[in-house]
Scaffold this motif. Structure first.
Motif, mmCIF file in Angstrom:
data_model
loop_
_atom_site.group_PDB
_atom_site.id
_atom_site.type_symbol
_atom_site.label_atom_id
_atom_site.label_comp_id
_atom_site.label_asym_id
_atom_site.label_seq_id
_atom_site.Cartn_x
_atom_site.Cartn_y
_atom_site.Cartn_z
ATOM 1 N N LEU A 11 -7.250 -4.236 1.991
ATOM 2 C CA LEU A 11 -6.191 -4.834 1.180
ATOM 3 C C LEU A 11 -5.461 -5.938 1.915
ATOM 4 C CD1 LEU A 11 -4.423 -4.771 -1.423
ATOM 5 C CD2 LEU A 11 -3.009 -3.047 -0.256
ATOM 6 N N ASP A 59 -8.635 1.280 3.814
ATOM 7 C CA ASP A 59 -8.019 0.601 2.676
ATOM 8 C C ASP A 59 -6.989 -0.432 3.138
ATOM 9 O OD1 ASP A 59 -9.525 2.180 0.997
ATOM 10 O OD2 ASP A 59 -7.958 3.700 0.759
ATOM 11 N N LEU A 60 -6.301 -0.106 4.222
ATOM 12 C CA LEU A 60 -5.316 -1.035 4.772
ATOM 13 C C LEU A 60 -5.990 -2.323 5.226
ATOM 14 C CD1 LEU A 60 -2.236 -1.048 5.403
ATOM 15 C CD2 LEU A 60 -2.798 -0.264 7.694
ATOM 16 N N PRO A 113 -4.171 4.262 -1.946
ATOM 17 C CA PRO A 113 -5.432 4.479 -1.218
ATOM 18 C C PRO A 113 -6.339 5.427 -1.977
ATOM 19 C CG PRO A 113 -3.660 5.728 -0.208
ATOM 20 C CD PRO A 113 -3.024 4.874 -1.260
ATOM 21 N N TYR A 119 0.846 4.545 0.673
ATOM 22 C CA TYR A 119 0.041 5.576 1.338
ATOM 23 C C TYR A 119 0.876 6.737 1.851
ATOM 24 C CZ TYR A 119 1.838 3.829 5.763
ATOM 25 O OH TYR A 119 2.676 3.475 6.790
ATOM 26 N N LEU A 172 0.844 -1.191 0.000
ATOM 27 C CA LEU A 172 0.000 0.000 0.000
ATOM 28 C C LEU A 172 0.882 1.246 0.000
ATOM 29 C CD1 LEU A 172 -2.919 1.055 0.075
ATOM 30 C CD2 LEU A 172 -2.692 1.215 2.567
ATOM 31 N N ASN A 201 -0.428 -0.638 -4.530
ATOM 32 C CA ASN A 201 -1.815 -0.178 -4.450
ATOM 33 C C ASN A 201 -1.841 1.215 -3.827
ATOM 34 O OD1 ASN A 201 -3.494 -2.952 -4.846
ATOM 35 N ND2 ASN A 201 -1.629 -3.342 -3.664
#
Length: 457
Positions: free
Chosen positions: A83, A79-80, A70, A44, A42, A68
């Protein structure tokens, strides 16, 4: 690629990193870590920070990670969880915020849930200390951990979005050992990584078997590290930057003796060959009696408290350690509401005598884990948070010590002149760029000396 430093010790500088620099750093990291093609990642963190660029660009290209993004900054935690990434990198502030969130939720739970959480948390931390010391766990402890996995540890990891994470790293600044052990005791494979913008983000990291809150691990493959005569960490390798953008003199001061990079960090190698970072070389000092003074170590102890968002310790060439504290508005506000204590703003809340008493108790707890000479003797509650917009912090939440010391020089003198209050003028920068200032008298509090002091490990 040009990546700017955070500006901890001065103005940010443009670090020129080549394709070779980034690929070399990624290849070295992958050699010693459990990364697999198609691992979810992620992205982010701000890409302006070299740590995110190293993983979202370099690691993705070399290790074939799936990056990926967010949906928005506000949806990162959701989102964490959705995912469930296989790996995670976060600066200490993120881990501290996660810990604070868990502590707040635990405090708001029913008495029964709170007792269950505290029981299994205490068990997990005792077992983690045993594992760190190489001691075997008893049958009762192993059974307790199995029950804790079902009722506490697993659900917590799931709530954090780390149920699938094989490894997690903290980097960018030191993480307090108490916070570090907390996450590891809950089954999160949290380890430390050490790097610098000028070294393409990556210099040393810990293996699963050598995770230790007091070290940053071993140098990564093909990176050579030495400690110079002044205790400064220096390194050489293909990950070392090309130079500073349009700053040739600064480049010559940082790249010396045929390509050795001066990191500006004070450190040493322990008996096991693990690199230990003490503090920024410029920040390490001594009290007036000659005792060592490392402000970040003390500040990390203080920030383990959920009620303390930021702390700045002073003591170099002084007779004792003192600290300026910025409270955590959310957790202290929740505490005040439970106590029926009305308040209107951050300033109003931080000036409450009851809040000063709460923070004094939290500092006393931190002092109990510090040697006597390093214990905080006096403190003051700031009437605003330390902010990057006011140049007090970097964008990666590191304290700009020189600037803060100059800005709050009157406060520091008041600490050591036995005053019980000081007039403080604070500049505030609003989101639209407007500036204002606040002038107020702030009380200086003394910490009562505890009856017994346990030496820090």
């Amino acid at each position: 690629m040009i990546v700017y430093t955070s500006g901890t010790t001065g103005s940010p500088k443009g670090v020129m990193l080549s394709h070779r620099n980034m690929i070399a750093a990624a290849e070295g990291f992958i050699e010693v870590n459990d990364t697999k093609p198609s691992d979810n990642w992620l992205s982010y963190l701000p890409m302006a920070w070299v740590g995110d660029a190293a993983f979202s660009l370099g690691m993705a290209l070399v290790g074939k990670l799936v990056v990926n993004c967010p949906e928005s900054p506000e949806s990162v935690q959701r989102d964490l969880r959705e995912l469930g990434p296989h790996a995670m990198l976060a600066p200490p502030r993120i881990w501290e915020n996660m810990l604070t969130s868990m502590q707040v939720k635990g405090g708001d739970a029913s008495p029964m849930k709170r007792r269950v959480f505290e029981y299994f948390r205490s068990l997990a931390e005792r077992c983690e200390l045993k594992r760190t010391d190489g001691k075997p766990l008893g049958l009762g402890e192993r059974l307790g951990l199995m029950a804790g996995e079902l009722f506490v540890y697993g659900p917590v990891r799931d709530q954090l979005g780390l149920r699938n994470a094989r490894w997690c790293y903290t980097g960018g600044a030191p993480l307090g050992p108490d916070t570090y052990r907390f996450f590891r005791s809950f089954g999160i494979n949290l380890k430390q990584v050490y790097g610098a913008t000028e070294a393409s983000a990556l210099i040393a990291c810990q293996s699963n078997a050598e995770a230790n809150p007091n070290t940053v691990g071993r140098p990564m493959p093909r990176i050579e590290i030495k400690i110079d005569g002044n205790g400064e960490v220096m390194l050489k390798g293909d990950n070392v930057f090309v130079g500073y953008f349009k700053q040739e003199e600064a480049t010559r001061e940082t790249l010396v003796d045929g390509g050795w990079l001066r990191t500006g960090d004070a450190g040493f190698f322990d008996k096991q060959g693990q690199l230990v970072i003490i503090d920024r070389a410029k920040d390490v000092g001594k009290l007036s009696d000659g005792s060592a003074f490392a402000p970040q170590f003390i500040e990390n102890k203080l920030k383990f408290s959920p009620y303390i968002r930021e702390a700045v310790a002073f003591g170099h060439a002084r007779p004792m350690v003192v600290a300026m504290i910025a409270i955590d508005m959310q957790t202290v506000g929740t505490w005040a509401e439970r106590k029926g204590l009305p308040y209107t703003s951050f300033m109003d809340l931080s000036r409450k005598p009851e809040v000063a008493g709460l923070i004094a108790e939290e500092i006393a707890k931190a002092n109990a884990t510090l040697p006597d000479v390093q214990q905080v003797k006096r403190f003051l509650l700031l009437n605003k948070e330390l902010e990057a917009d006011d140049a007090e912090m970097t964008r990666t939440r590191k304290v700009r010590r020189k600037f803060v010391a100059e800005k709050y020089a009157a406060v520091i003198e008041a600490f050591y002149n036995s005053k019980d209050q000081v007039e403080v003028t604070m500049d505030i920068t609003f989101e639209d760029g407007r500036k204002s200032s606040i002038t107020s008298d702030i009380a200086i509090e003394d910490i009562k000396r505890p009856q017994t002091v346990r030496q820090a490990a």
